[in-house]
Motif scaffolding. Structure first.
Motif, short mmCIF file in Angstrom:
data_model
loop_
_atom_site.label_atom_id
_atom_site.label_comp_id
_atom_site.label_asym_id
_atom_site.label_seq_id
_atom_site.Cartn_x
_atom_site.Cartn_y
_atom_site.Cartn_z
N GLY A 141 18.47 57.12 42.28
CA GLY A 141 17.17 56.45 42.22
C GLY A 141 16.08 57.35 41.69
O GLY A 141 15.17 56.90 40.97
N GLY A 142 16.15 58.64 42.01
CA GLY A 142 15.18 59.58 41.45
C GLY A 142 15.31 59.71 39.95
O GLY A 142 14.31 59.84 39.23
N VAL A 143 16.54 59.65 39.45
CA VAL A 143 16.75 59.68 38.00
C VAL A 143 16.12 58.46 37.34
O VAL A 143 15.46 58.57 36.30
CB VAL A 143 18.27 59.73 37.68
N THR A 196 9.77 43.66 43.29
CA THR A 196 10.09 42.27 42.99
C THR A 196 11.45 41.88 43.58
O THR A 196 11.60 40.83 44.21
CB THR A 196 10.09 42.03 41.47
N VAL A 197 12.44 42.76 43.40
CA VAL A 197 13.77 42.48 43.94
C VAL A 197 13.74 42.47 45.46
O VAL A 197 14.38 41.62 46.11
CB VAL A 197 14.78 43.53 43.43
N PHE A 222 13.51 52.35 45.03
CA PHE A 222 12.09 52.15 45.33
C PHE A 222 11.46 53.40 45.95
O PHE A 222 10.34 53.79 45.56
CB PHE A 222 11.94 50.95 46.27
N LEU A 223 12.13 54.02 46.91
CA LEU A 223 11.52 55.12 47.65
C LEU A 223 11.20 56.33 46.79
O LEU A 223 10.09 56.89 46.88
CB LEU A 223 12.42 55.51 48.84
N ARG A 231 5.78 53.79 38.06
CA ARG A 231 5.07 52.52 38.19
C ARG A 231 5.99 51.35 37.84
O ARG A 231 6.05 50.35 38.56
CB ARG A 231 3.83 52.51 37.31
N ARG A 232 6.68 51.46 36.71
CA ARG A 232 7.58 50.39 36.28
C ARG A 232 8.69 50.16 37.31
O ARG A 232 9.05 49.01 37.62
CB ARG A 232 8.18 50.75 34.92
N VAL A 233 9.24 51.24 37.85
CA VAL A 233 10.33 51.12 38.82
C VAL A 233 9.83 50.53 40.13
O VAL A 233 10.51 49.70 40.76
CB VAL A 233 10.99 52.49 39.05
N VAL A 234 8.63 50.93 40.57
CA VAL A 234 8.06 50.36 41.79
C VAL A 234 7.87 48.85 41.64
O VAL A 234 8.21 48.07 42.53
CB VAL A 234 6.73 51.05 42.15
#
Length: 415
Positions: free
Chosen positions: A74-76, A92-93, A129-130, A84-87
């Motif tokens: 997830g960090g990758v 949303t999911v 997310f985290l 921002r995009r990943v958050v």
């Protein structure tokens, strides 16, 4: 992303607690965090209705497994595509998953397997997310404001913990388990349009190259980045030891201590309130002050002091005394935790913040919750005193490691 990206120097409009961009992020983060707390209340309530208390505990804890296994990946993702995009995508999911849980509860009586599947999927998304939500503060404000932003984030977390329980209970009382899930989905969903308006800083040209190749290669690259840094390496190890020793006694351990002392749920509530008040005071101090001299040394001393207070907590006979000790635990551990988070963000290279955040959060969010059965079994055999002392010693080892590292001990936050 190009519509919301700005140069790093133009992000800060004075102190972070007066910056509209940071305040928008804080509002979205707070709403999402409250939604998380309501979700876990709804999940635990639904699991209790479907099985035994032990089975319900297993359902609520199972989401830690995918977090532990997948968080480094997830960090990758956060570093490759931007936090921002990943958050936004992962939120949303998460919202859709909670809506699905609400629909299941309203349409039928889901069994433990169905609830466990929701928990596992939520944990999978959390693994992405985290790290992203932890890396985002470094991209929305100046480096000199990182301590202040970490204080604001900790305040939001405390507020979510205080409000999440009552709101979850209210949701169950008014709309049943489905209503509580629906409220959680609403709160997580509200964060999306707010976070959409948050501007993020651009990476320097040599740091912003599109990454590709194998995920494992990027993970190894991130681990090498941590290992080569004289501050990050001992700092990440210190955080891991502190989380491993802290999470057990201050979560399951408090419940067992209240039962052993005969304090009841109200007594445990007072102890938790004392801890929350102390942690909130530390967060408020950082939010208003914005900078602490000799941050590495203060972090280490505060962590060790908090661990000594944890060991003492198991030997206090009264609720009033335990509440006062818990206040000290919250104040010292809250200060040490916020400073360690700020140091991580300040020291990590701009292109590595997601991976460094993932590594530093891995134990606290993924590994430590899995130790709850061990803490429960050890307490049942030896009592709360020895278990709290052993956990406190493990936690204090992180502070001792920080003191022994000359580079970390002398580390300063940007001004």
């Amino acid at each position: 992303m190009s519509a919301t990206a700005v140069r790093p120097g133009s992000l800060t409009e004075g102190p972070a607690h007066r910056d509209p961009n940071v305040l928008r992020w804080l509002g979205g983060y707070t709403s999402s965090a409250i939604g998380d707390n309501v979700y876990y209340i709804a999940l635990s309530w639904a699991a209790v209705q479907a099985g035994t208390p032990a089975q319900a505990g297993l359902v609520t804890a199972v989401s830690a497994v995918p977090r532990a296994l997948l968080m480094l990946g997830g960090g990758v993702v956060a570093d490759r595509y931007g936090p921002r995009r990943v958050v936004l995508g992962s939120s949303t999911v998460r919202c859709l998953l909670v809506v699905t849980a609400a629909a299941m509860v309203l349409a039928t009586s889901p069994g433990l397997w169905a609830l466990g599947a929701v928990a596992v999927l939520f944990g999978v998304v959390d693994a992405v997310f985290l790290p992203a939500t932890g890396a985002l503060p470094a991209r929305i404000t100046g480096r000199d404001q990182l301590a202040r932003v970490q204080g604001m984030r900790a305040l939001a977390t405390r507020l979510a913990n205080v409000l999440g329980g009552p709101l979850g209970g209210l949701g169950v009382a008014l709309g049943g388990t489905g209503g509580a899930f629906g409220l959680a989905a609403l709160l997580i969903g509200v964060s999306l349009p707010v976070l959409w308006t948050v501007r993020v800083g651009q990476l320097p040209p040599d740091e912003g190259k599109e990454r590709g190749g194998a995920v494992l290669a990027d993970i190894r690259d991130g681990l090498r980045h941590i290992g080569r840094d004289r501050v990050l390496c001992p700092l990440v190890l210190a955080i891991a030891l502190a989380d491993l020793g802290f999470v057990g006694p201050m979560n399951l351990g408090l419940t067992l201590l209240a039962q052993e002392r005969g304090w009841g749920s109200s007594g445990m509530g007072w102890v938790l309130a004392g801890f929350g008040t102390g942690a909130g005071a530390a967060s408020l101090l950082l939010t208003l002050r914005g900078w602490v001299p000799r941050a590495g040394l203060v972090m280490a001393v505060a962590e060790i002091g908090g661990c000594l207070a944890i060991a003492g907590l198991a030997h206090v006979p009264t609720v009033v005394g335990a509440t006062c000790v818990a206040l000290a635990v919250g104040l010292l551990a809250g200060l040490g935790g916020a400073l360690s988070g700020a140091l991580v963000q300040a020291q990590a290279g701009p292109a590595y913040v997601g991976r460094v955040t993932a590594v530093s959060s891995l134990v606290g969010f993924g590994v430590a919750p899995l130790t709850f059965p061990l803490v429960g079994a050890a307490t049942d055999r030896w009592g709360t005193g020895p278990v709290f002392a052993a956990c406190a010693a493990l936690c204090a080892l992180g502070g001792v490691l920080a003191l022994c590292s000359r580079s970390l001990r002398r580390a300063e936050l940007p001004r």
